[in-house]
Design an enzyme around this catalytic site. Structure first.
Site, PDB file in Angstrom:
ATOM      1  N   ASP A 265     -19.117 -14.151 -72.972  1.00  0.00           N
ATOM      2  CA  ASP A 265     -18.837 -15.262 -72.086  1.00  0.00           C
ATOM      3  C   ASP A 265     -17.942 -14.686 -70.990  1.00  0.00           C
ATOM      4  OD1 ASP A 265     -18.637 -17.607 -70.793  1.00  0.00           O
ATOM      5  OD2 ASP A 265     -18.185 -18.814 -72.556  1.00  0.00           O
TER       6      ASP A 265
HETATM    7  C1  BGC Z   1     -18.993 -20.626 -69.720  1.00  0.00           C
HETATM    8  C2  BGC Z   1     -20.403 -20.155 -69.975  1.00  0.00           C
HETATM    9  C3  BGC Z   1     -21.061 -19.872 -68.652  1.00  0.00           C
HETATM   10  C4  BGC Z   1     -20.243 -18.836 -67.919  1.00  0.00           C
HETATM   11  C5  BGC Z   1     -20.811 -18.444 -66.572  1.00  0.00           C
HETATM   12  C6  BGC Z   1     -18.211 -19.682 -68.837  1.00  0.00           C
HETATM   13  O1  BGC Z   1     -17.006 -20.234 -68.447  1.00  0.00           O
HETATM   14  O2  BGC Z   1     -18.316 -20.803 -70.942  1.00  0.00           O
HETATM   15  O3  BGC Z   1     -21.116 -21.125 -70.692  1.00  0.00           O
HETATM   16  O4  BGC Z   1     -22.378 -19.467 -68.843  1.00  0.00           O
HETATM   17  O5  BGC Z   1     -18.951 -19.339 -67.694  1.00  0.00           O
HETATM   18  O6  BGC Z   1     -20.686 -19.488 -65.670  1.00  0.00           O
END
Ligand code: BGC
Length: 733
Positions: A265
């Protein structure tokens, strides 16, 4: 002579071509199996090039191998539409004007359809949009289990039941990936709250882990054959999940044989050695060295960039480790950007709108419908009062990373106006949330009392009131990065509903949310509809269902507790949710959602699997093909279902299993099969579903394996977890 010359020339040409073909490196030869191409590419790469594959080069892209012509990987959120283009180095939008997408319903709605065919159609459509936008990875779907109604991100997931989420996630993945775009199932694992999501350390039993929180991910890998998976921000047993040995090395890559790439993530990596050794493949979104400003921040500082290269060069991490990562990333590239015959995708077209609308219509759940309040056909009422901010507010914007820039969004008010006619619809705002998405809990500048007063006046003069409220995508509502602060409706909506009820009792409550809310007015209102976040076609879908053009058939993918303390996690106090800021203990263990309500005999407000229709269904008695089964056999379950009403409709029938006597605690019932059955008015069908005996197992902590204890099992057919129609006992030997 001339003929001979031509023939010789052709032969020469053919020879040259064969030669040229045989000169083509194997990794570029589409006719070769992917594994050969991967090995060939790997054998040509320098250590530096391999390391480069393991980390970001921009906010949403990672390196290819430029020297070899192997393309970069482009990613996009996910999971309800393809997000707008983001700047290279910051979260700001890139200012493109060709990136306004179709918004599909949030995944709670998809789960509520109880229809895997809808899930496949959804996957195909969103995959086409991702492909058209030249994305290689779509960052979704999410399958974290709904553990508490306070989780700000529940709307992005598929509910509280591991079996439902498992069945629904697989066709979504297949639909996306048939476009040559990788799905990225997230967030692996246990990201079940947003409060302290970056560090909270989850403590839970192996049983809860395997029985509740992992099955949907397992199905995504083993059945969906997903090509990438995203780690979660939180910790499990003291280790961050983006480089967690148990989750990534042992479970995902060894037990489940996952051959794709693990993506962090954004900013979920914390340590080079752990990232190297504990199963991470691509590091995204890091702010290494504690730096967060663009000026000081370099992608070369990522844990899996130069620091990783240094460890490899010093011999502190074996080269086989980077080879494994590079192989996985190459495999991903060959499956996506370098796959032959990849379709070109489609973007914002009628078909996609139709899919978005169909999923929305099938997912809307009719919760209460006294005296057949609904449907309200065109012409039934002359004066329809629509009250509530959610009737006009965009619900595709906000909520965090799933926010969308849409080509269009039909609001509920738009939908009512086009259905019933402008002259029959009057709108009043009634309540107002904060002026902007990011204004936290700051009250609206609009005066609450005058809004109520105006709404009451509107309601007084109407034949019927459609109250359109619920939550929204503001911070501390249904949004990433924070949990809800209250179980009740925000912005004074309860007070507003009370005030309206004093002047007009002919009112329907239409809730837009991805979460359960308390309903102090539940007995006083004749109709309640749960409509989720429905995307571009939301208003049309709602108007179609409420007017009777479409017969509702959605069922709740999670339980609605009467009060928060009735929910399993909340009944154990703060240590079970949200934790003490460092640790959190899942004390309810396997009794999540309806497993808790049923086993503890607590009545929910609305049960998992519940939803009404404009018609009625009569269930026949459940039967099985035999009475005694061996562990490797399948129980063939069947019963009749009759549409006993006057309109065509669909019913999501459910089959639950239980083991009354076992050596461990077993939930009162667990979903083991479901099917959406479409029936014409008066029609009867025999419903047949399979339940594998091996799926009746529990996770045995003593020998760390799945165990089916011989003895009696009871199977029940049901219209919801709280509405069992009949049962049958079987013996397992
Ligand atoms: C989120 C993810 C997301 C990523 C990219 C993170 O803060 O938890 O689900 O895909 O950001 O935007």
């Amino acid at each position: 002579m001339k003929k001979l010359k031509t023939a010789l020339f052709c032969l020469l040409l053919a020879g040259l071509q064969t030669n040229a073909q045989s000169m083509k490196p194997i990794y570029l030869d589409n006719s070769q199996p992917i594994e050969r191409r991967v090995e060939d590419a790997l054998s040509r790469m320098t250590l530096e090039e391999k390391v480069a594959l393991c980390h970001a080069q921009s906010k949403f892209s990672s390196h290819g191998v430029p020297r070899l012509g192997i393309p970069e990987i482009w990613m996009s959120d996910g999971p309800h539409g393809v997000r707008e283009e983001i700047q290279w180095d910051s979260w700001g939008n890139a200012g493109f004007t060709n990136d306004s997408c179709t918004a599909y319903p949030a995944l709670t709605c998809l789960a509520a359809t109880f229809n895997p065919e809808m899930s496949h159609a959804y996957g195909v459509a969103i995959g086409e949009e991702a492909r058209y936008r030249r994305k290689d990875i779509l960052l979704g779907p999410g399958v974290n289990i709904y553990r508490t109604p306070m989780n700000g991100r529940n709307f992005e997931y598929m509910g509280e039941d591991p079996y439902l989420a498992s069945v629904m996630v697989v066709p979504y993945i297949k639909g996306v990936q048939q476009n040559g775009v990788a799905a990225c199932v997230k967030h692996f694992a246990l990201n079940n709250q947003e409060e302290w999501r970056g560090h909270i350390n989850v403590n839970l039993s192996d049983r809860a882990l395997y029985e509740i929180y992992l099955p949907a991910f397992k199905a995504a890998v083993e059945e969906g054959k997903v090509w990438s998976i995203m780690g979660s921000y939180n910790q499990l047993r003291g280790q961050h999940c983006c480089h967690n040995d148990l989750l990534l090395n042992k479970i995902l890559k060894t037990d489940w044989q996952f051959d794709g790439a693990v993506v962090t993530d954004w900013g979920g990596a914390y340590d080079t050695k752990q990232a190297a050794l504990n199963g991470l493949d691509i590091e995204m979104g890091s702010y290494t060295n504690g730096l967060s400003s663009k000026a000081k921040f370099g992608y070369e500082d990522y844990y899996l960039a130069k620091p990783f290269l240094d460890l490899l060069k010093k011999g502190e991490v074996p080269v086989s480790v980077v080879d494994d990562k590079a192989r996985r990333v190459l495999r991903l590239i060959f499956r996506t950007a370098m796959t032959p015959n990849r379709p070109y995708g489609r973007f914002v077209c009628e078909d996609h709108s139709a899919t978005a609308r169909k999923v929305a219509e099938e997912g809307i759940v009719l919760l209460k419908n006294d005296k057949q309040f609904f449907p309200v056909p065109v012409g039934k009422y002359q004066r329809i009062a629509v009250i509530g901010e959610n009737a006009t507010r965009s619900v595709t914007e906000g909520g965090g990373s799933s926010t969308l820039k849409v080509k269009y969004e039909v609001s509920p008010l738009d939908g009512f106006i086009s259905k019933y006619g402008k002259e029959h619809v009057t709108y009043s705002m009634g309540y107002a949330s904060g002026p902007s998405l990011y204004d936290r809990e700051e009250p609206s500048k609009l005066n609450a009392d005058s809004l109520i007063k105006a709404a009451v006046e509107t309601a007084k003069n109407a034949d019927v009131v459609y109250f359109v409220g619920g939550l929204n995508k503001n911070h501390f509502q249904d949004a990433e990065g924070g949990d809800r602060k209250n179980y009740s409706l925000p912005y004074g909506q309860d007070k507003l509903i009370d005030a309206i009820l004093k002047v007009n009792k002919n009112i329907a409550i239409i809730l837009i949310s991805g979460n359960a809310v308390s309903m102090p007015w539940v007995k006083d209102v004749p109709a309640i509809v749960q409509t989720w976040y429905l995307g571009s076609e939301g208003g049309n879908a709602i108007a179609n269902v409420l007017s009777g053009a479409v017969n509702p058939s959605g069922k709740l993918p999670f339980s609605f507790p009467k009060k928060l303390e009735d929910n399993a996690a909340h009944s154990f106090g703060k240590i079970a949710y949200p934790g003490d800021s460092i640790n959190e203990y899942y004390k309810e263990d396997i009794l999540v959602g309806y497993r808790w309500f049923d086993t503890k005999k607590i009545a929910p407000q609305f049960a998992f699997g519940y939803g009404l229709s404009y018609t009625t269904f009569e269930y026949g008695k459940i039967t099985t093909d035999k009475t005694t089964y061996k562990a490797d056999e399948t129980v063939k379950v069947s019963f009749t279902l009759k549409n006993t009403g006057k309109v065509d409709g669909a019913e999501a029938v459910q089959v639950y299993a239980s083991q009354p006597k076992a050596s461990v605690i077993r939930p009162a019932k667990e979903l083991k099969a479901f099917k959406k059955v479409f029936l014409k008015a008066g029609e009867t069908q025999t419903v047949s579903v399979d339940v594998k005996v091996k799926d009746l197992a529990f996770y045995n902590e003593k020998n760390m394996s799945w165990t089916v204890e011989p003895g009696e099992f009871v199977l029940r057919n049901a219209a919801s977890s709280a509405e069992v129609k009949s049962s049958v006992a079987i013996q397992v030997k």
